[in-house]
Design an enzyme around this catalytic site. Structure first.
Site, PDB file in Angstrom:
ATOM      1  N   SER A 138       0.826  -1.206   0.000  1.00  0.00           N
ATOM      2  CA  SER A 138       0.000   0.000   0.000  1.00  0.00           C
ATOM      3  C   SER A 138       0.861   1.257   0.000  1.00  0.00           C
ATOM      4  O   SER A 138       0.484   2.273  -0.567  1.00  0.00           O
ATOM      5  CB  SER A 138      -0.867   0.059   1.254  1.00  0.00           C
ATOM      6  OG  SER A 138      -1.619  -1.084   1.397  1.00  0.00           O
ATOM      7  N   HIS A 167      -2.408  -3.291  -6.346  1.00  0.00           N
ATOM      8  CA  HIS A 167      -2.877  -2.816  -5.049  1.00  0.00           C
ATOM      9  C   HIS A 167      -4.376  -3.031  -4.937  1.00  0.00           C
ATOM     10  O   HIS A 167      -5.172  -2.252  -5.457  1.00  0.00           O
ATOM     11  CB  HIS A 167      -2.512  -1.329  -4.862  1.00  0.00           C
ATOM     12  CG  HIS A 167      -2.915  -0.802  -3.528  1.00  0.00           C
ATOM     13  ND1 HIS A 167      -3.461   0.440  -3.347  1.00  0.00           N
ATOM     14  CD2 HIS A 167      -2.865  -1.374  -2.306  1.00  0.00           C
ATOM     15  CE1 HIS A 167      -3.731   0.600  -2.052  1.00  0.00           C
ATOM     16  NE2 HIS A 167      -3.386  -0.477  -1.417  1.00  0.00           N
ATOM     17  N   GLU A 169      -5.497  -0.800  -8.044  1.00  0.00           N
ATOM     18  CA  GLU A 169      -4.520   0.101  -8.653  1.00  0.00           C
ATOM     19  C   GLU A 169      -3.406  -0.780  -9.226  1.00  0.00           C
ATOM     20  O   GLU A 169      -2.796  -1.555  -8.488  1.00  0.00           O
ATOM     21  CB  GLU A 169      -3.955   1.069  -7.609  1.00  0.00           C
ATOM     22  CG  GLU A 169      -4.957   2.130  -7.191  1.00  0.00           C
ATOM     23  CD  GLU A 169      -4.444   3.045  -6.086  1.00  0.00           C
ATOM     24  OE1 GLU A 169      -4.614   4.262  -6.192  1.00  0.00           O
ATOM     25  OE2 GLU A 169      -3.855   2.531  -5.105  1.00  0.00           O
ATOM     26  N   ASN A 201      -4.343   6.467  -1.759  1.00  0.00           N
ATOM     27  CA  ASN A 201      -3.904   6.798  -0.410  1.00  0.00           C
ATOM     28  C   ASN A 201      -3.205   8.149  -0.347  1.00  0.00           C
ATOM     29  O   ASN A 201      -3.178   8.787   0.702  1.00  0.00           O
ATOM     30  CB  ASN A 201      -3.018   5.689   0.166  1.00  0.00           C
ATOM     31  CG  ASN A 201      -3.877   4.539   0.702  1.00  0.00           C
ATOM     32  OD1 ASN A 201      -5.017   4.760   1.106  1.00  0.00           O
ATOM     33  ND2 ASN A 201      -3.338   3.336   0.686  1.00  0.00           N
TER      34      ASN A 201
END
Ligand code: T1G
Length: 657
Positions: free
Chosen positions: A408, A429, A441, A479
């Site tokens: 991540s 991801h 992702e 993120n």
């Protein structure tokens, strides 16, 4: 048999006195102006030729008709309109039958409804997905569907926008038969010739139990999250039982046009087209993906289990790897239990679960991965752990196997560089739970080979995921934006907003949960650990809010510890005076006099924080398009799809929330 061209995309041929009209407008036979003109010309032809006993309408290729041409929305209308075409079909003097060869969606389903009979092929599918585009059916769907299948089923189908297969359509009475044989439709025409035609619009809406209607409506509205279209769809279906066809159609059309021109519909159209272009990375045209049938998954914790389940359901073989025999047994149990849950909730059949389990092996020995085409690591998010693992895997897997990291926050370029073949490393991801969340992702690392990227995208697509390509940066697209958004929320809390006010503002905007509630669900300790790691390198001039640190120091790690930004000890989420006091103390320590924040200001600042970070990601080349960023926020972070995503809002609504 003579063939006639009625327009560029509509042709017909007469066979045994039946005019078979074929709509051929690739890729999905959308109802363009040319299709509408062609259908009218075909009906004129059938009317003018006494030897034509009836008409069959069908589609070329995999689709019957994919609906109105979404690209025409917002352009000046070109006649004839779809309601005019549909009215002509329904009132036609000779039988018109729809032979539904594939998906009949939106306007496609409405054409089928207006016909005097419907025969579904085995690949037929039916749906009114208009609410997903922020609109209601605009060519009679809300008025004709309840006449055929009753108001309860019609509310469910139109209100949810879900697609059903031929079998369910038959059970509901939406179609008259299921057959692949083209002669069936023609036979139906001959059978109909003697009796008066069954015109859907003339049928009375079947009377339904009012409680069942109410329950169906409630179910739709509960999921609407403040959107206009589902509520209007429900209203219109109910109206069908109360007024005559003409009035119902007039109300439907007016509602359709009003919604079509709304911001909500523009937002959902943007999402529709963003989804179609996602995962089509530059310079991948013509590059064949590698074959991926056997997938290794290292680590069968929560993330690994989710990935394994999604991969098994997609039909791949899965080799899970754990460190000990005991952990391997537990890993297998976790995967089996997750599959069982899907069976219990009706999402998976028992037969598919059994087939999945037959393709699953969980070993305590990484050498089992020698057979894998792709290995995904889902181990603890620590750079040393991941680089050592990839170095080891390098020596085990086949030279053409792909290695994917599910990190991540770590730098996948560093993980790749530790291997002998960084070109075969890519990031995948997933979002937790990986068997449920649609977003992946796909991280295009510095050395990732083009066919490795193409393979990762094809794999994600096979899993039914929405794949968004992104470059390497801490936190990738999602993120990174989330961090910016979270910081902004914390700044506002330090300046005077209460966390519950921030959450309420986000929920009123359409997020399923506010950011502080989300943080409590996810747990506060991982971000705390990251902040501590970053403390030494943090820009001392940058604003840093310590409130979350204070919460963690007090052992408040979120929902699982019973306390976080809120108190959960009674089972419900409640505002905790202790947190309120802790926030007040943090403000006082910084000499901040708290001020009031309106909902508009809270949402406006959070949207701006997201869009600003999104713009930075575009400028850095991490994200390929604003649409990709919007998809990440919608599918990974609960951003309401009907607002279009933070980039769409920034572009269209300007500064306003
Ligand atoms: N209009 C224009 N383009 C469309 C389209 C449409 N309706 N549907 C698909 N496309 C394009 C899409 O952008 C892509 O283009 C290509 O077709 C292949 O799509 C009056 C108001 C039919 C199940 O909402 O659900 O009818 O990227 O990759 O996976 O009441 O497309 O290749 O350039 O998705 O095989 C209601 C939307 C309209 C159906 C095929 N209809 N489409 O899936 O291919 S509103 C819909 C789909 C309406 C009436 C009203 C799917 C599909 P490109 P794809 P696919």
């Amino acid at each position: 048999m003579s063939a006639t061209r009625f327009s560029e995309s509509v042709t017909g041929s007469i066979k045994d006195s039946v005019l078979v009209v074929t709509i051929d407008n690739p890729p999905v036979n959308a109802i363009s102006a040319d299709v509408r003109q062609g259908l009218i010309a075909a009906l004129d032809h059938a009317a003018a030729h006494g030897m034509v006993a009836g008409v069959v309408i069908t589609g070329a290729g995999r689709t019957f008709v994919g609906g109105a041409d979404i690209k025409e929305f917002g352009k000046p209308p070109v006649g004839p309109t779809l309601p005019e075409v549909i009215d002509r079909i329904e009132s036609f003097s000779k039988p018109v039958i729809a032979a539904i060869n594939g998906a009949a969606l939106g306007g496609g389903c409405e054409i089928a409804l207006a016909c005097h009979g419907r025969i579904a092929g085995e690949k037929a599918a039916f749906g009114m997905p208009e609410v997903k585009l922020g609109i209601v059916p605009g060519a009679g769907g809300t008025q004709r569907l309840p006449r055929l299948i009753g108001p309860v089923a019609a509310i469910d189908l139109i209100g949810s926008g879900r697609t059903i297969r031929a079998e369910e359509a038959l059970a509901l009475g939406l179609v008259d038969g299921v057959s692949e044989d083209p002669a069936t439709a023609a036979a139906l025409i001959r059978a109909m010739a003697a009796a008066p035609l069954r015109r859907t619009g003339m049928i009375a809406v079947p009377v339904a139990d009012p409680l069942a209607v109410e329950a169906a409506a409630k179910k739709v509205l509960a999921k609407a999250r403040g959107q206009a279209a589902p509520a209007e769809a429900v209203r219109l279906v109910r109206l069908a039982g109360d007024v005559d066809l003409k009035s119902g159609l007039a109300d439907e059309r007016a509602t359709f046009i009003r919604l079509r021109d709304s911001q909500e519909a523009a937002a959902l159209r943007h999402v529709f087209f963003a989804e179609r272009s996602a995962g089509k990375a530059d310079k991948l045209e013509g590059i064949a993906p590698r074959k991926i049938e056997t997938v290794g998954i290292v680590g069968t914790g929560l993330m690994g289990t989710g990935i394994a389940v999604a991969t098994l359901i997609a039909g791949c073989r899965v080799i899970g790897v754990e460190q000990t025999a005991d952990a391997a047994v537990k890993g297998r149990e976790r995967i089996a239990a997750t599959l069982d849950k899907s069976v219990q909730s009706g999402r998976l059949s028992a037969a598919v679960r059994d087939a999945c389990l037959a393709r699953l092996e969980v070993a305590a020995d990484a050498n089992a991965l020698a057979a894998a085409d792709l290995v995904i690591e889902a181990v603890f998010d620590d750079l040393t752990v991941k680089t050592e693992l990839f170095q080891r895997l390098d020596g085990i897997v086949r030279p053409d196997a792909i290695l994917a990291t599910n990190t991540s926050y770590l730098d996948p370029d560093l993980i790749a560089a530790a291997t002998a073949r960084p070109d075969r490393v890519v990031g995948l991801h997933f979002f937790s739970p990986a068997n449920i969340m649609r977003l992946v992702e796909v991280v295009d690392c510095k050395a990732t080979a083009r066919d490795v990227l193409a393979s990762a995208l094809a794999f994600a697509k096979r899993l039914g995921k929405l794949a968004v390509v992104c470059g390497v940066t801490e936190g990738f697209i999602g993120n990174r934006i989330y961090s910016a958004y979270r910081s902004e929320a914390e700044y506002m809390v330090e300046d005077g907003a209460q966390p519950e006010q921030v959450d309420a503002a986000l929920e009123a905007y359409g997020f399923p949960m506010g950011i502080f509630t989300v943080n409590d669900m996810a747990g506060l300790e991982i971000a705390w650990a990251r902040r501590k790691r970053q403390a030494a390198t943090r820009d001392p001039g940058a604003r840093y809010v310590e409130i979350a640190d204070r919460l963690c120091e007090a052992g408040r790690f979120g929902r699982k510890t019973g306390k976080g930004w809120y108190d959960y000890s009674t089972g419900d989420k409640v505002v905790d005076p202790e947190v309120t006091a802790l926030i007040a103390a943090a403000r006082a320590a910084r000499g901040i006099a708290p001020r009031n924040f309106s909902r508009e200001e809270i949402v406006g600042r959070l949207l701006k924080a997201m869009a600003d970070e999104g713009k930075a990601l575009l400028a850095e080349g991490i994200a390929a398009s604003a649409g990709d960023i919007d998809l990440v926020m919608i599918n990974g972070y609960g951003f309401p799809a009907h607002k279009g995503g933070p980039m769409f809002v920034a572009e269209t609504v300007g500064k306003a929330a």
